[in-house]
Design a protein around this motif. Structure first.
Motif, mmCIF file in Angstrom:
data_model
loop_
_atom_site.group_PDB
_atom_site.id
_atom_site.type_symbol
_atom_site.label_atom_id
_atom_site.label_comp_id
_atom_site.label_asym_id
_atom_site.label_seq_id
_atom_site.Cartn_x
_atom_site.Cartn_y
_atom_site.Cartn_z
ATOM 1 N N GLU A 34 50.187 82.346 62.074
ATOM 2 C CA GLU A 34 49.620 81.053 62.475
ATOM 3 C C GLU A 34 49.896 80.773 63.955
ATOM 4 O OE1 GLU A 34 51.258 77.806 60.300
ATOM 5 O OE2 GLU A 34 49.601 76.455 60.812
ATOM 6 N N ILE A 35 51.181 80.951 64.343
ATOM 7 C CA ILE A 35 51.538 80.677 65.741
ATOM 8 C C ILE A 35 50.856 81.703 66.658
ATOM 9 C CG2 ILE A 35 53.451 80.491 67.397
ATOM 10 C CD1 ILE A 35 55.221 79.590 65.058
ATOM 11 N N GLY A 36 50.839 82.976 66.217
ATOM 12 C CA GLY A 36 50.182 84.019 67.019
ATOM 13 C C GLY A 36 48.699 83.727 67.227
ATOM 14 N N LEU A 37 48.035 83.286 66.160
ATOM 15 C CA LEU A 37 46.602 82.971 66.275
ATOM 16 C C LEU A 37 46.372 81.759 67.169
ATOM 17 C CD1 LEU A 37 44.991 83.607 62.806
ATOM 18 C CD2 LEU A 37 44.128 84.347 65.034
ATOM 19 N N LYS A 97 51.222 89.420 71.261
ATOM 20 C CA LYS A 97 50.123 89.631 72.218
ATOM 21 C C LYS A 97 48.909 88.860 71.713
ATOM 22 C CE LYS A 97 51.106 94.013 74.360
ATOM 23 N NZ LYS A 97 51.084 95.433 74.064
ATOM 24 N N PRO A 98 48.224 88.128 72.586
ATOM 25 C CA PRO A 98 47.143 87.266 72.093
ATOM 26 C C PRO A 98 45.858 88.033 71.739
ATOM 27 C CG PRO A 98 47.421 87.008 74.454
ATOM 28 C CD PRO A 98 48.447 87.993 74.025
ATOM 29 N N THR A 99 46.002 89.060 70.935
ATOM 30 C CA THR A 99 44.834 89.803 70.430
ATOM 31 C C THR A 99 44.988 89.929 68.922
ATOM 32 O OG1 THR A 99 46.019 91.882 70.648
ATOM 33 C CG2 THR A 99 44.658 91.227 72.527
ATOM 34 N N SER A 100 43.905 90.328 68.251
ATOM 35 C CA SER A 100 44.000 90.451 66.789
ATOM 36 C C SER A 100 45.017 91.539 66.424
ATOM 37 C CB SER A 100 42.640 90.756 66.186
ATOM 38 O OG SER A 100 42.050 91.837 66.870
ATOM 39 N N VAL A 145 59.125 82.538 64.023
ATOM 40 C CA VAL A 145 58.510 81.749 65.106
ATOM 41 C C VAL A 145 58.567 82.506 66.438
ATOM 42 C CG1 VAL A 145 58.851 79.487 64.037
ATOM 43 C CG2 VAL A 145 60.631 80.393 65.509
ATOM 44 N N PHE A 146 59.635 83.284 66.630
ATOM 45 C CA PHE A 146 59.718 84.048 67.882
ATOM 46 C C PHE A 146 58.612 85.094 67.951
ATOM 47 C CE2 PHE A 146 61.240 88.038 69.879
ATOM 48 C CZ PHE A 146 61.177 87.617 71.204
ATOM 49 N N GLU A 147 58.428 85.841 66.855
ATOM 50 C CA GLU A 147 57.399 86.889 66.852
ATOM 51 C C GLU A 147 56.005 86.276 67.061
ATOM 52 O OE1 GLU A 147 57.753 89.938 67.096
ATOM 53 O OE2 GLU A 147 59.741 90.456 66.344
ATOM 54 N N GLY A 148 55.773 85.117 66.460
ATOM 55 C CA GLY A 148 54.472 84.456 66.633
ATOM 56 C C GLY A 148 54.266 84.015 68.067
ATOM 57 N N TYR A 149 55.302 83.413 68.651
ATOM 58 C CA TYR A 149 55.206 82.868 70.003
ATOM 59 C C TYR A 149 55.112 83.979 71.041
ATOM 60 C CZ TYR A 149 55.924 79.142 73.433
ATOM 61 O OH TYR A 149 55.748 78.230 74.429
ATOM 62 N N SER A 197 48.609 91.050 64.322
ATOM 63 C CA SER A 197 48.905 91.816 63.107
ATOM 64 C C SER A 197 50.217 92.593 63.271
ATOM 65 C CB SER A 197 47.748 92.740 62.752
ATOM 66 O OG SER A 197 47.793 93.885 63.561
ATOM 67 N N ARG A 198 50.450 93.127 64.480
ATOM 68 C CA ARG A 198 51.720 93.835 64.720
ATOM 69 C C ARG A 198 52.908 92.870 64.627
ATOM 70 N NH1 ARG A 198 51.937 98.944 67.118
ATOM 71 N NH2 ARG A 198 49.887 99.825 67.496
ATOM 72 N N ALA A 199 52.731 91.678 65.183
ATOM 73 C CA ALA A 199 53.817 90.681 65.155
ATOM 74 C C ALA A 199 54.151 90.306 63.715
ATOM 75 C CB ALA A 199 53.407 89.438 65.940
ATOM 76 N N THR A 200 53.109 90.166 62.889
ATOM 77 C CA THR A 200 53.319 89.811 61.481
ATOM 78 C C THR A 200 54.133 90.897 60.776
ATOM 79 O OG1 THR A 200 51.137 88.830 61.591
ATOM 80 C CG2 THR A 200 52.096 89.025 59.417
ATOM 81 N N THR A 201 53.757 92.152 61.045
ATOM 82 C CA THR A 201 54.494 93.269 60.430
ATOM 83 C C THR A 201 55.948 93.256 60.906
ATOM 84 O OG1 THR A 201 52.456 94.496 60.617
ATOM 85 C CG2 THR A 201 54.398 95.773 60.056
#
Lengths: 257, 151
Positions: free
Chosen positions: A115-118, A221-224, A214-218, A228-232
């Protein structure tokens, strides 16, 4: 190969440093977020209430499995009367806090990161900054608080449901006496050491999983692909952190007994 | 949504309360208050903290902690007894086992004194735990001695 390993260690340490700086920046926002409790309640619904189903179902099954496995082992030594104690100690000390935190990382932690990444990828966070709204206190801090509060509550529900599940199998299916089940449990489970120890663990896990999510989301990288990498990374890092911290805390707690 | 979150928080707190009261038996620890008395034993066997203290089979308290007296080398067992029960000062304490291999507990036998045990008091008459292995080995030695005496 050795240099590759070195690179990975250096990048891991540097990432930990970034995450620590992020936490230091987040701390003042955490206090400010408490003033807007509605945002925290909203996130508590998203992270806590929506994770409840998986936690309750898993807790019931884990309790029932523990009862079956424990009975089959204890009956060899004619000690099946200690089944209640075995189940309660396993759930309150270890399985409740650890499995709940792992389930939370998979269900809610990954959702927080995505969510935060998007929001970052669609430039909503930048937009907030343009309007002089601090995204850390408006977006990140309520999610952090919600995760931190939700994990201990979920862990307690997991353990309680697990004990009930074990009771149903032990008394209803295996024919153990209900009074013996509870009395053995009560004579061996210590409230300050076992139940409060489990609660302390889940508070620590809640903090760490929410922080990583929250750190990984923030930081994504602002790409799809970046999101997805941050979520993993959230699920992997949280799971490893939970298990590592569990070992350290268990060692300290058992030494204190 | 707020109602659901409220329910979730209540469920979490109820689960904690259920664990503390039903699983951990917190009411046996403190509600109603307890007073501490000590008893010295030569051997406590496998008695552990939180083991029950009973009188005529009724639970009246629990073992709070166990230490060792550095001068007499006896085990000092501190018992937390429920305030609603009073016991004569000349009561005796013995360590018994539930069943053949069950857990060990402290059994109190009330005496006849007009004075009662108070907080910080001491039970003078004690009987140590019966160590099954010792009895078996004594029995075997006596049997061996008996049979060698005949030969």
């Amino acid at each position: 190969m050795i240099s590759g390993l070195g690179r990975r260690v250096i990048s891991g340490i540097s990432r930990l440093g970034h995450a620590t700086f992020f936490l230091a920046r987040l701390m003042p926002a955490l206090g400010a977020a408490l003033a807007r409790i509605r945002l925290i309640v909203q996130q508590l619904y998203m992270t806590g209430v929506l994770t409840l189903v998986i936690v309750v179902v898993s807790g019931a099954f884990v309790g029932m499995i523990l009862a079956l496995q424990g009975y089959n082992t204890l009956v060899r030594y004619d000690a099946q009367s200690s089944l209640g104690l075995l189940v309660a100690l396993s759930l309150t000390r270890e399985l409740g806090p650890v499995l709940t935190a792992l389930l939370f990382a998979g269900r809610a932690g990954s959702a927080l990161t995505a969510e935060i990444g998007l929001m970052k990828a669609t430039e909503q966070l930048a937009g907030m900054e343009m309007m002089a709204v601090d995204p850390l206190s408006r977006v990140v801090a309520p999610r952090f608080w919600a995760g931190w509060i939700a994990v201990p509550l979920l862990a307690m529900i997991f353990s309680a449901v697990g004990v009930m599940g074990a009771y149903i199998v032990a008394v209803g299916d295996l024919g153990l006496d209900g009074g013996v089940f509870w009395s053995q449990m009560q004579s061996g489970v210590s409230v300050p050491n076992d139940i409060m120890g489990g609660l302390v663990k889940s508070v620590v896990f809640g903090f760490v999983v929410s922080w990583i999510a929250v750190f990984e989301g923030y930081d994504a990288k602002p790409t799809s692909e970046g999101v997805s990498r941050a979520t993993t990374r959230t699920v992997v890092s949280s799971s490893l952190a939970i298990l590592g911290l569990d070992f350290i805390m268990t060692a300290f707690m058992l030494r204190g007994l | 949504m707020e109602f659901t979150v409220g329910l979730f928080v209540v469920a979490g707190l109820l689960a904690l309360a259920m664990l503390a009261l039903k699983v951990g038996n917190i009411h046996a620890l403190n509600l109603g208050g307890t007073y501490a008395v000590t008893a010295d034993f030569n051997n406590i066997g496998s008695l552990k903290p939180r083991a029950p203290v009973t009188v005529a089979g009724v639970r009246v308290g629990h073992v709070a902690h166990i230490t060792i007296n550095p001068t007499t080398y006896q085990a000092v067992v501190t018992l937390d007894l429920l305030k609603k029960y009073r016991f004569p000062r000349d009561s005796s304490a013995s360590i018994e086992t539930a069943g053949l291999l069950g857990e060990q507990y402290v059994s109190l036998s009330p005496g006849g004194s007009q004075h009662y045990l108070k907080n910080g008091g001491k039970i003078r008459i004690t009987q140590s735990a019966i160590i099954l292995e010792k009895i078996i080995s004594q029995l075997l030695y006596s049997k061996a001695g008996h049979s060698s005496g005949h030969s």
